[in-house]
Design a protein around this motif. Structure first.
Motif, PDB file in Angstrom:
ATOM      1  N   ASP A 123       0.860  -1.169   0.000  1.00  0.00           N
ATOM      2  CA  ASP A 123       0.000   0.000   0.000  1.00  0.00           C
ATOM      3  C   ASP A 123       0.909   1.235   0.000  1.00  0.00           C
ATOM      4  O   ASP A 123       1.525   1.557   1.023  1.00  0.00           O
ATOM      5  CB  ASP A 123      -0.902   0.015   1.223  1.00  0.00           C
ATOM      6  CG  ASP A 123      -1.773   1.269   1.313  1.00  0.00           C
ATOM      7  OD1 ASP A 123      -1.741   2.105   0.379  1.00  0.00           O
ATOM      8  OD2 ASP A 123      -2.474   1.408   2.325  1.00  0.00           O
ATOM      9  N   ILE A 124       0.986   1.893  -1.134  1.00  0.00           N
ATOM     10  CA  ILE A 124       1.849   3.069  -1.248  1.00  0.00           C
ATOM     11  C   ILE A 124       1.026   4.341  -1.413  1.00  0.00           C
ATOM     12  O   ILE A 124       1.531   5.342  -1.905  1.00  0.00           O
ATOM     13  CB  ILE A 124       2.852   2.903  -2.413  1.00  0.00           C
ATOM     14  CG1 ILE A 124       2.123   2.683  -3.742  1.00  0.00           C
ATOM     15  CG2 ILE A 124       3.831   1.771  -2.124  1.00  0.00           C
ATOM     16  CD1 ILE A 124       3.002   2.851  -4.956  1.00  0.00           C
ATOM     17  N   SER A 125      -0.230   4.300  -0.976  1.00  0.00           N
ATOM     18  CA  SER A 125      -1.109   5.460  -1.143  1.00  0.00           C
ATOM     19  C   SER A 125      -0.541   6.709  -0.477  1.00  0.00           C
ATOM     20  O   SER A 125      -0.799   7.821  -0.933  1.00  0.00           O
ATOM     21  CB  SER A 125      -2.511   5.158  -0.618  1.00  0.00           C
ATOM     22  OG  SER A 125      -2.464   4.755   0.735  1.00  0.00           O
ATOM     23  N   GLY A 126       0.246   6.552   0.567  1.00  0.00           N
ATOM     24  CA  GLY A 126       0.871   7.692   1.228  1.00  0.00           C
ATOM     25  C   GLY A 126       1.870   8.428   0.346  1.00  0.00           C
ATOM     26  O   GLY A 126       2.272   9.544   0.654  1.00  0.00           O
ATOM     27  N   LEU A 127       2.250   7.812  -0.775  1.00  0.00           N
ATOM     28  CA  LEU A 127       3.195   8.446  -1.708  1.00  0.00           C
ATOM     29  C   LEU A 127       2.523   9.407  -2.684  1.00  0.00           C
ATOM     30  O   LEU A 127       3.211  10.032  -3.484  1.00  0.00           O
ATOM     31  CB  LEU A 127       3.900   7.381  -2.555  1.00  0.00           C
ATOM     32  CG  LEU A 127       5.019   6.592  -1.949  1.00  0.00           C
ATOM     33  CD1 LEU A 127       5.570   5.608  -2.965  1.00  0.00           C
ATOM     34  CD2 LEU A 127       6.126   7.497  -1.458  1.00  0.00           C
ATOM     35  N   ALA A 128       1.208   9.513  -2.639  1.00  0.00           N
ATOM     36  CA  ALA A 128       0.482  10.310  -3.636  1.00  0.00           C
ATOM     37  C   ALA A 128       1.060  11.713  -3.831  1.00  0.00           C
ATOM     38  O   ALA A 128       1.292  12.127  -4.978  1.00  0.00           O
ATOM     39  CB  ALA A 128      -1.001  10.367  -3.294  1.00  0.00           C
ATOM     40  N   PRO A 129       1.327  12.476  -2.773  1.00  0.00           N
ATOM     41  CA  PRO A 129       1.880  13.822  -2.992  1.00  0.00           C
ATOM     42  C   PRO A 129       3.247  13.798  -3.687  1.00  0.00           C
ATOM     43  O   PRO A 129       3.503  14.596  -4.593  1.00  0.00           O
ATOM     44  CB  PRO A 129       1.998  14.411  -1.585  1.00  0.00           C
ATOM     45  CG  PRO A 129       1.032  13.640  -0.753  1.00  0.00           C
ATOM     46  CD  PRO A 129       1.034  12.250  -1.346  1.00  0.00           C
TER      47      PRO A 129
END
Length: 142
Positions: free
Chosen positions: A127-133
């Motif tokens: 889950d790499i959703s925190g990398l969006a920015p």
């Protein structure tokens, strides 16, 4: 060995052993990439031993250590060039596979839709959703 396929060009894995290298070669991987610094953790295999195993098994060895939690844009550039120029498929490893996935995702964000990247990473168990920015920043940089 826990190989997690991202796409046809790259798979990632948590720390591999000397014996895993022959299996990776048997599975068709052409390039082995170490994204983990040597001696990062007590008991991990020596990179020199893994390099020797890769070469013994006809694989290209790439040592590209990246400090956990400290992936720079230069690291992403280097990883992107390596992927572009390496014989595929590539197997990249680190402690858990996350660093390799993050490097891949940040590089891919320069040319691939973010949702596609998230889907591929989720399919590999990350889950790499925190990398969006940061992915958005990479996309704007191109």
């Amino acid at each position: 060995m826990d190989i997690r396929k991202i796409d046809d060009t790259i798979s990632v894995a948590p720390q591999i052993t000397y014996g895993d290298v022959a299996e990776a070669a048997r599975l068709g991987f052409k390039t082995l990439v170490a994204n983990r610094p040597d001696r990062e953790e007590f008991g991990q295999p020596a990179m020199a031993d893994l390099e020797a195993a890769a070469l013994e098994n006809g694989m290209t060895w790439v040592y590209m250590p990246v400090a956990s939690g400290n992936i720079t844009d230069a690291d992403v550039d280097h990883f992107g060039a390596m992927i572009q120029n390496s014989e595929k498929p590539v197997l990249a490893f680190c402690r858990s596979g996350t660093r390799c996935t993050v490097l891949w995702a940040l590089n891919a964000a320069r040319s691939v839709n973010a949702e596609e990247i998230f889907t591929k990473a989720r399919g590999a168990g990350y889950d790499i959703s925190g990398l969006a920015p940061r992915m958005a920043q990479q996309a704007r940089s191109q």
